[in-house]
Design an enzyme around this catalytic site. Structure first.
Site, mmCIF file in Angstrom:
data_model
loop_
_atom_site.group_PDB
_atom_site.id
_atom_site.type_symbol
_atom_site.label_atom_id
_atom_site.label_comp_id
_atom_site.label_asym_id
_atom_site.label_seq_id
_atom_site.Cartn_x
_atom_site.Cartn_y
_atom_site.Cartn_z
ATOM 1 N N THR A 25 -2.080 32.950 46.209
ATOM 2 C CA THR A 25 -2.178 31.467 46.055
ATOM 3 C C THR A 25 -2.859 30.610 47.144
ATOM 4 O OG1 THR A 25 -0.005 31.780 45.174
ATOM 5 C CG2 THR A 25 -0.099 29.720 46.206
ATOM 6 N N ASP A 69 -5.190 37.891 41.823
ATOM 7 C CA ASP A 69 -3.756 37.479 42.028
ATOM 8 C C ASP A 69 -3.082 38.735 42.395
ATOM 9 O OD1 ASP A 69 -1.354 35.348 40.307
ATOM 10 O OD2 ASP A 69 -0.871 37.539 41.017
ATOM 11 N N THR A 290 18.512 52.465 48.579
ATOM 12 C CA THR A 290 19.829 51.612 47.935
ATOM 13 C C THR A 290 19.140 50.348 47.467
ATOM 14 O OG1 THR A 290 21.819 50.456 48.697
ATOM 15 C CG2 THR A 290 20.099 50.800 50.485
ATOM 16 N N GLN A 291 19.864 49.952 46.506
ATOM 17 C CA GLN A 291 19.626 48.428 45.986
ATOM 18 C C GLN A 291 19.999 47.402 46.819
ATOM 19 O OE1 GLN A 291 21.584 48.188 42.155
ATOM 20 N NE2 GLN A 291 20.771 49.829 41.174
ATOM 21 N N CYS A 292 20.882 47.637 47.841
ATOM 22 C CA CYS A 292 21.197 46.474 48.744
ATOM 23 C C CYS A 292 19.932 46.159 49.394
ATOM 24 C CB CYS A 292 22.350 47.104 49.568
ATOM 25 S SG CYS A 292 23.758 47.383 48.677
#
Ligand code: ASP
Length: 355
Positions: A25, A69, A290-292
């Protein structure tokens, strides 16, 4: 395409920085035809940031061709970036990489593993709004990145000889960073490691958390062999046996990152554990992440985590998925032996885990 800008008269060994433009961008503008953002010629970027002329330094620039991009980033871009930095290493005090925000954390992570014995700053930055927009965050990000890339201590040594992301007045270790905001200027966070610097009236460096372990007698070496045969299995309630089987046992992967719940937990259903065991017995590298956003994996807390450990899954500690991918690409490129890769995954190589 290569462009050179001499903004200051040549002095003896002036401070010098190389701006490397990959796309994103920061260098886009609206297409008058359809209104979508498209990359524009990088030569315009320094005209857009005349403030850079106030720095008493040489600013050279290099633009990739094509500029992209960052959703289109491939390992070939990382290999070219590492090679370019190696080639120009002795000519500059630091490097600023202008990159799209979407995959910046992936690129900064993998570069941290590819650049061995890095003794100079490599600072990634970009923006949420194109540089030509009145409220752009791009100017501030580039200016801070250039200042940090060339900052020296009283002995003339670089303040931050690391791969970092500089965004919204914060300097983050590259392999600890995640993009957390699709639209706000505070796009990046380093959830498990302190900021390396903050830019206020002055830039305040958090020296005790910056890694200075490079060997000054040796130069930079690069690792460009990457093995990308990694899949990511994000667990979710309702995940089907077939979906897990396809990813865990698929022929295309040498390693699978298991994005687990909480502190590294997974379903205790027998079919799930037997697929994990089967993948491990086929020699696949299985890494528990972990997803956390914050905190770490500890497979000894809950029975559901312990079962993964017993099945041969490696603990990812507090590594991000972005960094886990980069670490695996690099380690698997370097080592044909999966046991060696597993061993090194557990080690803190470039400050990517708190261990
Ligand atoms: N899609 C853009 C990119 O990552 C977004 C950005 O630069 O912020 O290249």
């Amino acid at each position: 395409m290569k462009l050179n800008f001499k903004l200051f008269p040549e002095k003896e060994k002036p401070t010098a920085v190389l701006l490397i433009y990959t796309g994103g961008t920061i260098g886009m503008k609206a297409d008058p035809q359809d209104g979508t953002l498209k990359p524009f010629d990088f030569s315009g970027i320094l005209e857009e940031v005349p403030e850079l002329r106030k720095f008493a330094m040489r600013i050279d620039s290099y633009a990739f061709n094509p500029i992209i991009d960052s959703s289109d980033v491939e390992p070939s871009l990382w290999q070219s970036l590492a090679s370019l930095i190696r080639e120009r290493y002795d000519d500059y005090d630091g490097f600023v990489v202008l990159h799209g925000t979407d995959t910046m954390a992936y690129s900064a992570s993998v570069l941290s593993f590819m650049l061995e014995n890095l003794g100079k700053p490599v600072i990634f930055t970009g923006s949420q709004l194109p540089i030509g927009e009145p409220r752009t965050d791009g100017k501030e990000n580039i200016i801070s990145a250039v200042e940090i890339a060339t900052a020296k201590d009283s002995h003339g040594h670089p303040m931050v000889p690391e791969v970092c992301i500089c965004f919204n007045s914060q300097l983050l270790r590259g392999n600890r960073s995640v993009k957390v905001n699709a639209t706000g200027f505070d796009a990046f966070k380093s959830p498990n490691y302190p900021l390396l610097a903050t830019a206020g009236i002055n830039i305040k460096y958090n020296n005790s958390f910056i890694h200075y372990g490079y060997d000054r007698r040796k130069g930079l070496t690069i690792h460009t062999l990457l093995d990308t045969r990694v899949s990511v299995l994000k667990l979710h309630p309702g995940i089907t046996e077939q979906a897990v089987r396809d990813i865990l046992l698929g022929d295309g992967s040498r390693a699978v990152i298991l994005e687990t719940y909480g502190s590294g937990n997974a379903p205790s259903r027998p079919w799930f554990l037997s697929l994990v065991r089967e993948a491990a017995s086929r020699g696949k590298i299985l890494l528990n992440v972990t997803q956390c956003l914050s905190g770490d994996v500890d497979m000894d807390i809950y029975a559901t985590g312990r079962a993964l450990k017993d099945a041969g899954v490696i603990c990812g500690h507090d590594i991000t998925t972005e960094s886990a991918l980069g670490k695996l690409f690099y380690l698997m490129g370097e080592h044909a032996d999966n046991e060696k890769v597993k061993d090194l995954l557990e080690k803190n190589l470039k400050g990517e885990i708190s261990k």
